[in-house]
Design a protein around this motif. Structure first.
Motif, short mmCIF file in Angstrom:
data_model
loop_
_atom_site.label_atom_id
_atom_site.label_comp_id
_atom_site.label_asym_id
_atom_site.label_seq_id
_atom_site.Cartn_x
_atom_site.Cartn_y
_atom_site.Cartn_z
N LEU A 179 1.15 -1.39 -0.08
CA LEU A 179 0.03 0.25 0.17
C LEU A 179 0.77 1.39 0.38
O LEU A 179 1.35 1.36 1.23
N ILE A 180 1.17 2.10 -1.17
CA ILE A 180 1.18 3.60 -1.34
C ILE A 180 0.40 4.46 -0.90
O ILE A 180 -0.69 4.54 -1.76
N TYR A 181 0.88 5.47 -0.37
CA TYR A 181 0.05 6.92 -0.65
C TYR A 181 0.67 7.71 -0.61
O TYR A 181 2.45 7.64 -0.47
N VAL A 182 0.91 8.75 -2.28
CA VAL A 182 1.92 9.41 -2.55
C VAL A 182 1.44 10.64 -2.40
O VAL A 182 -0.05 11.22 -2.71
N ASP A 183 1.96 11.59 -1.33
CA ASP A 183 1.52 13.05 -1.05
C ASP A 183 1.72 14.30 -2.36
O ASP A 183 3.41 13.93 -1.77
N SER A 184 1.58 15.35 -2.22
CA SER A 184 1.63 15.92 -3.16
C SER A 184 1.73 17.60 -2.04
O SER A 184 1.08 17.83 -2.80
N GLY A 185 2.15 17.79 -1.20
CA GLY A 185 2.82 18.66 -0.59
C GLY A 185 1.43 19.38 0.52
O GLY A 185 1.01 20.63 0.83
N SER A 186 0.92 17.91 1.10
CA SER A 186 -0.33 18.67 1.98
C SER A 186 0.12 19.11 2.96
O SER A 186 0.86 19.17 3.71
N THR A 187 -0.52 20.11 3.74
CA THR A 187 -0.29 21.09 4.83
C THR A 187 -1.11 20.54 6.39
O THR A 187 -0.66 21.11 6.79
N ASP A 188 -2.28 19.21 5.91
CA ASP A 188 -3.27 18.91 6.72
C ASP A 188 -2.63 16.76 7.51
O ASP A 188 -3.58 17.14 8.45
N GLY A 189 -1.40 17.41 7.36
CA GLY A 189 -0.69 15.76 8.35
C GLY A 189 -1.02 15.00 7.86
O GLY A 189 -0.78 13.68 8.65
N SER A 190 -1.18 14.76 5.90
CA SER A 190 -1.74 13.62 5.73
C SER A 190 -1.36 12.22 5.51
O SER A 190 -1.32 11.34 5.41
N PRO A 191 0.43 13.44 5.40
CA PRO A 191 1.72 11.88 5.40
C PRO A 191 1.62 10.79 6.57
O PRO A 191 1.64 10.00 6.50
N ALA A 192 1.89 11.56 7.60
CA ALA A 192 1.59 10.77 9.27
C ALA A 192 0.38 10.24 9.53
O ALA A 192 0.90 9.07 10.44
N ALA A 193 -0.63 10.56 9.23
CA ALA A 193 -1.66 10.14 9.11
C ALA A 193 -1.46 8.80 8.34
O ALA A 193 -1.87 7.36 9.02
N ALA A 194 -1.19 8.49 7.28
CA ALA A 194 -1.19 7.70 5.85
C ALA A 194 0.05 5.99 6.23
O ALA A 194 -0.07 5.46 6.91
#
Length: 310
Positions: free
Chosen positions: A30-45
């Motif tokens: 399972l891969i999540y690719v983040d495009s510059g989120s500022t809402d904490g999406s990478p940590a949540a993923a």
């Protein structure tokens, strides 16, 4: 066949959590690719078990670039990849149905199913988008952002074209079909989508992005045998730019001619309404104006910036 999922997103909030949770335990990677989120999406993923790829924001980001970045880190044993937008939630049974179809049809590179708006009642715009997703099952010319693909076919044609602001999936499918592959839409529920388009300005920018995508696609593949998005580009320019420009020009010295030309709009509205209802017809016709602006934006200012509507 070993299956992975690549989810892309930018500031998707709670929707991303629901999207990843529906995939957890369903895929080998399972891969999540983040495009510059500022809402904490990478940590949540990461907290939901996804491997996170963060795009370098020094380069303009696009959905195509994000999907390629996700595909690039898939393990060697992965043969199928389910692409998913971060505002979409997988429906139960879809992965099994898609894998079964691909296993039985070796010439099919991509399968997709029915994407539905989760809240079509929230706004007229959501309802229109839900109708937009309702395309017939069978062999198709293109898929959308949610689709299962053979990784070998995707890589054989060079992946997604990363500089496209919109319409990257139909453009990819053009190249796949020219390479001898087929695209198929199953009569099966695939995903819930949460557009959250509640304001006219959002709808306008979404339509502008569509026009930009038409122009990009026509510029790349318009001279091919299927004239990719040439008709859509011409319709946008005619109804959204050429005809109103002629009406305004003639209004000063040939007003009755201008009035006669203006009658083309109610006549076109009646034609569209007979096909899909007055509301759908009205927004389809009105949408030609932002679509025309999108076409002109592509030809006059290719700055590589994505066009966001949320």
């Amino acid at each position: 066949m070993s299956l992975a999922a690549v989810v892309i997103g930018r500031n998707e909030g709670a929707r991303l959590g629901r999207s990843l949770a529906a995939l957890n335990g369903q895929v080998a990677q399972l891969i999540y690719v983040d495009s510059g989120s500022t809402d904490g999406s990478p940590a949540a993923a990461r907290g939901l078990g996804a491997e996170v790829v963060a795009l370098d924001m020094a380069t303009p980001f696009t959905a195509a670039r994000a999907r390629n970045a996700g595909a690039a880190v898939l393990r060697a044993d992965i043969t199928l990849v389910q692409f998913l937008d971060g505002d979409c939630i997988l429906r139960a049974g879809w992965l099994e149905a898609a894998q079964t179809y691909l296993a039985a049809h070796p010439k099919v590179a991509v399968v997709c199913g029915r994407r539905r708006e989760e809240h079509p009642e929230a706004s007229i715009y959501n309802a229109l988008i839900d109708r937009e997703w309702d395309t017939p099952p069978g062999e198709a010319r293109a898929c959308g952002g949610d689709a299962m693909m053979r990784l070998s076919a995707l890589r054989a044609v060079g992946g997604y074209r990363e500089d496209l602001i919109a319409g990257e999936e139909p453009e990819l499918c053009q190249r796949l079909r020219r390479a001898g592959w087929q695209i198929y839409r199953l009569d099966a529920e695939m995903t819930w989508h949460d557009a959250q388009v509640t304001r006219f300005g959002q709808w306008w920018r979404r339509s502008l992005r569509a026009g930009h995508g038409f122009a990009e696609g026509a510029a790349l593949h318009g001279k091919g045998p299927d004239r990719h998005w040439v008709a859509e580009t011409r319709r946008a320019l005619f109804w959204g730019a050429l005809l109103p420009g002629m009406i305004l020009l003639l209004a000063s010295f040939a007003p009755w001619t201008a009035v006669a030309l203006a009658l083309a709009y109610p006549l076109q509205l009646l034609r569209l309404a007979r096909r899909g209802g007055i509301l759908w017809g009205a927004f389809t016709l009105l949408g030609k104006f932002p679509e025309a602006l999108g076409v002109l934006k592509y030809h006059l200012r290719r700055d590589g910036r994505i066009i966001e509507y949320r």
